[in-house]
Design an enzyme around this catalytic site. Sequence first.
Site: not given
Length: 620
Positions: A316, A319, A344, A412, A452
């Site tokens: 990820d 951090e 990244s 979408k 959520g």
Amino acid sequence: MKALGKWKKPILILSDAVLINLAYILAFYFRYNYRNFKFYSNDYKEIAIIVTVIYIACFYLFKLYESLWSYASVDEFMLAIGGCIAADIITIAFVRIIGHPFTYGVSILACAFSILFILGFRMSFRVYERFTGIINCNVSKNDRNRVMIIGAGAAAAMVIKEMKSSSQANYTPIAVIDDEPYKKGKNILGVKVLGNRKDILSIAKAKDIETILIAIPTIEDEDKQQILEICKKTKCKIEIIPGMYEIINGKVSLSQIRKVDIEDLLGRKAVVLDTEGIAGYIQNKTILVTGGGGSIGSELCRQIIKFAPKQLIVFDIYENNAYDLQIELKYKYPKLDLKVLIGSVRDKKRLEDVFTKYSPDIVFHAAAHKHVPLMEESPMEAIKNNVFGTYNVAECAHRFNVERFVMISTDKAVNPTNVMGATKRMCEMIIQSMDKISKTHFVAVRFGNVLGSNGSVIPLFKNQIAHGGPVTLTNKYITRFFMTIPEAAQLVLQSGAYAQGGEIFVLDMGKPVKIYDLAWDLIKLSGFEPNKDIKIEVTGLRPGEKLYEELLMSEEGLTNTEHAKIFIGKPTFSDLGVMKERMKELAVIIEANDVDALTNKIKDIVPTYKKTGGEDDQAV
């Protein structure tokens, strides 16, 4: 009683010794009447100490001194009776052995009196707690919520007991509701069962109820939804105790009571997984989750761990999320081989290093920019991260012979009206075309909004309600598909088990939900009146926003899988060469920072893309 502290057990033993001897003295008195009482009672004095020791020893064996008698149940009372009977039997055997002139009549009477005295003394603990609880309730009743409890079972009894005994509790139980006809009119610890679910509205009004508590841990989702629909019509706050799987040791306490969430209103049944099929492709494998610190990515990690991977790699760029997840997983699963890596998906060199060092067997690609309004403002970043990032991860998966590549997509992507949706459609095209030239099984999983998750509408609405409103939405008729985070993650894992290559798995999202109704329900569940206490304001559709989402393009069709909630859309794009050429063209446009050219190129790549203008596009 609580003040006795460490002296409680010695005081109990001393009290029991007095009561046991009193029981035997009374037994002699009633058995031999007043005239002979003195003669026989003098004989008892010779063995009184031994009889007392026998009883106290039996009480220890039956653990009478380990119980909290303020909360004694049937079990404690049965142990007390059993202890007295066992002690009496041993005493009878003892006096027969030493030849003491005891009669069976004296022994039976003494046992009966012992049970009466021992239980009576212990009952005084509960009477004391109840009496002080009533006083506490009366003293502070103006500060307490008047509560209606739904469900007249064991959980309700536990909760009512705690409400009455705790001076800190902010509840006063007023009425109980239960659908069992035979329970009507009965009392649970002094609180009467007044009716069934059909009577909730009238009782809430008649009794000035402020809070409704659903106290049925085993309630079915459909029943819960029906009861909540009735409760929403009252002006009460609605709370619920957790399900049995959430309750440790089957005990219920006030601290476990929580507010009803919108998830409770969905009435969705728990997802049933083919655990063998999932374990078959995850167990003892190295799993890489890109975007592993995000809402979906982190839940995927939690679900993956249940199937015993050899190693879990969380990748990820953010951090803080990655660190929080690392702390959580290390604490819960200390033996887990976990690697948390910062990087990244745009950085191809970093990805190559990760794939070279760890050789993942399975990749779940959840890294993406997903917020529609933000991506409308920064379309170049959406292309860089979503499209080129996905291509980088997919190419690494192909080059390093990953077994399966599962990409998280969105509804979408279907006939997109915004840049984010269009980029996700391009990602689907990348993995479908990549699948044609690779041994890796590339698939995508498409679903709607996740309750959520970061940036979802629910936390926004809750925050607005907490600040007194208004609750804002873009259109009164806008609808969206919803599912919970665990539900989405579980179905993603299940889709991975069905992967043959090139599929777009479409999840059954249930019925679409009107966002206006969602806002209304959340306000009601918070104990307020919509458009009275908390206003609902309609602001107009934002650029790129649809009134309703679709899960399938017309040309895709659907086929069933073995799972009732997972369907397959057939591949509609397969030319990787064409996709690479288009990406080169995108790279040139991004380098020139030409937004108009970018919009035209997106339309060229995704023919179903139709950019909307926001407030002007409000017709259904």
